[in-house]
Scaffold this active site. Structure first.
Site, mmCIF file in Angstrom:
data_model
loop_
_atom_site.group_PDB
_atom_site.id
_atom_site.type_symbol
_atom_site.label_atom_id
_atom_site.label_comp_id
_atom_site.label_asym_id
_atom_site.label_seq_id
_atom_site.Cartn_x
_atom_site.Cartn_y
_atom_site.Cartn_z
ATOM 1 N N GLN A 28 -10.193 -3.923 -3.073
ATOM 2 C CA GLN A 28 -11.468 -3.388 -2.590
ATOM 3 C C GLN A 28 -12.577 -3.696 -3.592
ATOM 4 O O GLN A 28 -13.666 -4.152 -3.221
ATOM 5 C CB GLN A 28 -11.337 -1.872 -2.387
ATOM 6 C CG GLN A 28 -12.594 -1.216 -1.863
ATOM 7 C CD GLN A 28 -12.935 -1.661 -0.448
ATOM 8 O OE1 GLN A 28 -12.098 -1.583 0.430
ATOM 9 N NE2 GLN A 28 -14.151 -2.121 -0.229
ATOM 10 N N CYS A 81 -16.300 1.756 1.141
ATOM 11 C CA CYS A 81 -15.097 0.939 1.375
ATOM 12 C C CYS A 81 -14.619 1.056 2.814
ATOM 13 O O CYS A 81 -13.943 0.160 3.302
ATOM 14 C CB CYS A 81 -13.998 1.357 0.409
ATOM 15 S SG CYS A 81 -13.556 3.095 0.543
ATOM 16 N N ARG A 128 0.877 -1.185 0.000
ATOM 17 C CA ARG A 128 0.000 0.000 0.000
ATOM 18 C C ARG A 128 0.903 1.221 0.000
ATOM 19 O O ARG A 128 1.713 1.416 0.907
ATOM 20 C CB ARG A 128 -0.891 0.009 1.248
ATOM 21 C CG ARG A 128 -1.519 1.372 1.498
ATOM 22 C CD ARG A 128 -2.584 1.378 2.545
ATOM 23 N NE ARG A 128 -3.783 0.719 2.053
ATOM 24 C CZ ARG A 128 -4.983 0.840 2.631
ATOM 25 N NH1 ARG A 128 -5.137 1.582 3.705
ATOM 26 N NH2 ARG A 128 -6.025 0.208 2.130
ATOM 27 N N ARG A 164 -13.423 -8.564 2.164
ATOM 28 C CA ARG A 164 -12.014 -8.341 1.818
ATOM 29 C C ARG A 164 -11.223 -9.624 2.085
ATOM 30 O O ARG A 164 -10.359 -10.008 1.311
ATOM 31 C CB ARG A 164 -11.428 -7.185 2.654
ATOM 32 C CG ARG A 164 -12.010 -5.811 2.340
ATOM 33 C CD ARG A 164 -11.576 -5.299 0.986
ATOM 34 N NE ARG A 164 -10.135 -5.195 0.852
ATOM 35 C CZ ARG A 164 -9.399 -4.179 1.301
ATOM 36 N NH1 ARG A 164 -9.990 -3.151 1.882
ATOM 37 N NH2 ARG A 164 -8.087 -4.157 1.129
ATOM 38 N N ASP A 224 -17.364 7.193 -0.829
ATOM 39 C CA ASP A 224 -16.053 7.093 -0.172
ATOM 40 C C ASP A 224 -15.725 8.477 0.389
ATOM 41 O O ASP A 224 -16.405 9.464 0.073
ATOM 42 C CB ASP A 224 -14.996 6.633 -1.209
ATOM 43 C CG ASP A 224 -13.606 6.419 -0.603
ATOM 44 O OD1 ASP A 224 -13.505 6.296 0.642
ATOM 45 O OD2 ASP A 224 -12.621 6.381 -1.369
ATOM 46 N N HIS A 263 -7.590 0.745 -6.185
ATOM 47 C CA HIS A 263 -7.736 -0.116 -5.010
ATOM 48 C C HIS A 263 -8.438 -1.406 -5.471
ATOM 49 O O HIS A 263 -9.598 -1.655 -5.148
ATOM 50 C CB HIS A 263 -8.575 0.635 -3.959
ATOM 51 C CG HIS A 263 -8.478 0.066 -2.579
ATOM 52 N ND1 HIS A 263 -7.709 -1.033 -2.269
ATOM 53 C CD2 HIS A 263 -9.054 0.461 -1.409
ATOM 54 C CE1 HIS A 263 -7.821 -1.283 -0.967
ATOM 55 N NE2 HIS A 263 -8.631 -0.400 -0.429
#
Ligand code: CP
Ligand code: NVA
Length: 323
Positions: free
Chosen positions: A132, A264, A102, A292, A224, A129
């Site tokens: 996700q 998310c 990340r 996830r 988000d 992402h």
């Protein structure tokens, strides 16, 4: 799979994305069947930004497959400063069977993938992402029983999460609507790619500045944060610009009766979403978070199953035996 890494949803043909979702459903249904699938294998997890879900879900996921995680914090690695990406890659490939990273610039994960002979997984960059999005579409599939043809409305900032949602939606034949203020649209190249892929799959990609237009008749409403990690200095300015894009009960009322609300996470309650919506009967945000684990187990299994634990380097030479 064609690609050895998992850097972007764009890197795969539609059937591979569907196959991964299928695998995630199987793993979720019978986790015990996969308890030794990656026995003895190690995943290095490099974090240059904070995390709750990504860290815990990869950590738990690799252990549930019989492997081990090694967490590397920003202070420990100091990627590109204490040590170059190349040198980090060349060290890690000797010790672990997979690397999750990340970071900020997307090019960093690409460099890591180029230099490391073990699979590299994108755990979020400024651009995308993908893990996700896999969990998101797994959730949609579970709740709605299908993905193709559904109207998925993303309302807010045209950011990393929006990009991956568009890419995966295009791959899976969804009708993705993205409502953002002007100047905060997704990257035009991302939109172009998604539109081209959607043409092949029966999907659709629409951009609008009107949240109501996106929400009208939607099967899914997604949002988000308005300021992503790394954009903290812009947070106050963005709060004013994005206010009309808040997902509240009035917006949800425009959607289908059985609309689901997704995020998310982490959520900034009272900004991009009201408590009433995120805690309400349409919200599936915690199922989405759990997914996830299952989606990433499918990804790790696919990428890491054939990476041997034995050293692939001859004691006298520099080159690995096979990739
Ligand atoms: N959704 C997500 O990636 O959460 P974290 O930032 O907590 O990992
Ligand atoms: N867009 C957010 C997503 C966090 C999971 C960020 O990049 O901070």
């Amino acid at each position: 799979m064609k690609s050895q890494d998992f850097l972007s949803i764009r890197d795969f043909p539609p059937e591979e994305i569907s196959r991964l979702l299928d695998s995630a459903q199987k793993i979720k249904a019978k986790p015990a069947d996969y308890a030794h699938a990656l026995e003895g294998k190690t995943l290095a997890m490099i974090f240059e930004k904070p995390s709750l879900r990504t860290r815990v879900s990869f950590d738990v996921g690799i252990q549930q497959l019989g492997g081990h995680p090694v967490y590397l914090s920003p202070a420990e690695i100091n990627l590109g400063k204490r040590e170059s990406v190349y040198d980090v890659a060349k060290n890690l490939e000797r010790m672990v069977q997979g690397v999750m990273i990340r970071t900020f610039a997307h090019e960093i994960v690409e460099q890591m993938a180029k230099h490391a002979s073990v699979p590299v997984i994108n755990g979020l960059t400024d651009y995308s992402h993908p893990c996700q999005a896999m969990a998101d579409y797994l959730t949609i599939l579970e709740v709605k029983g299908k993905i193709a043809g559904l109207k998925i409305a993303y309302v807010g900032d045209g950011n990393n999460v929006a990009h991956s949602l568009m890419f995966a939606g295009a791959q899976l034949g969804a009708h993705v609507w993205v409502a953002t203020p002007t100047k905060y649209e997704p990257d035009p190249k991302a939109t172009r790619w998604a539109r081209a892929r959607a043409e092949q799959t029966g999907g659709q990609i629409h951009l609008t500045a009107k949240p109501e237009e996106a929400a009208e008749g939607a099967d899914v409403i997604y949002t988000d944060v308005w300021a992503s990690m790394g954009q903290e200095a812009e947070a106050e300015k963005r709060k004013k610009i994005f206010r009309p894009y808040q997902v509240k009960a009035k917006l949800l009322a425009l959607a289908k009766e059985d609309v689901i609300f997704m995020h998310c996470l982490p959520a900034h309650r009272g900004d991009e979403v009201t408590d009433e919506v995120i805690d309400g009967p349409h919200s599936v945000v915690f199922q989405e978070a759990e997914n996830r684990v299952h989606a990433q187990k499918a990804i790790m299994l696919e990428l890491m199953k054939d990476v041997p634990i034995e050293s692939r380097w001859k004691t006298t030479g520099k080159r690995p035996v096979g990739r």
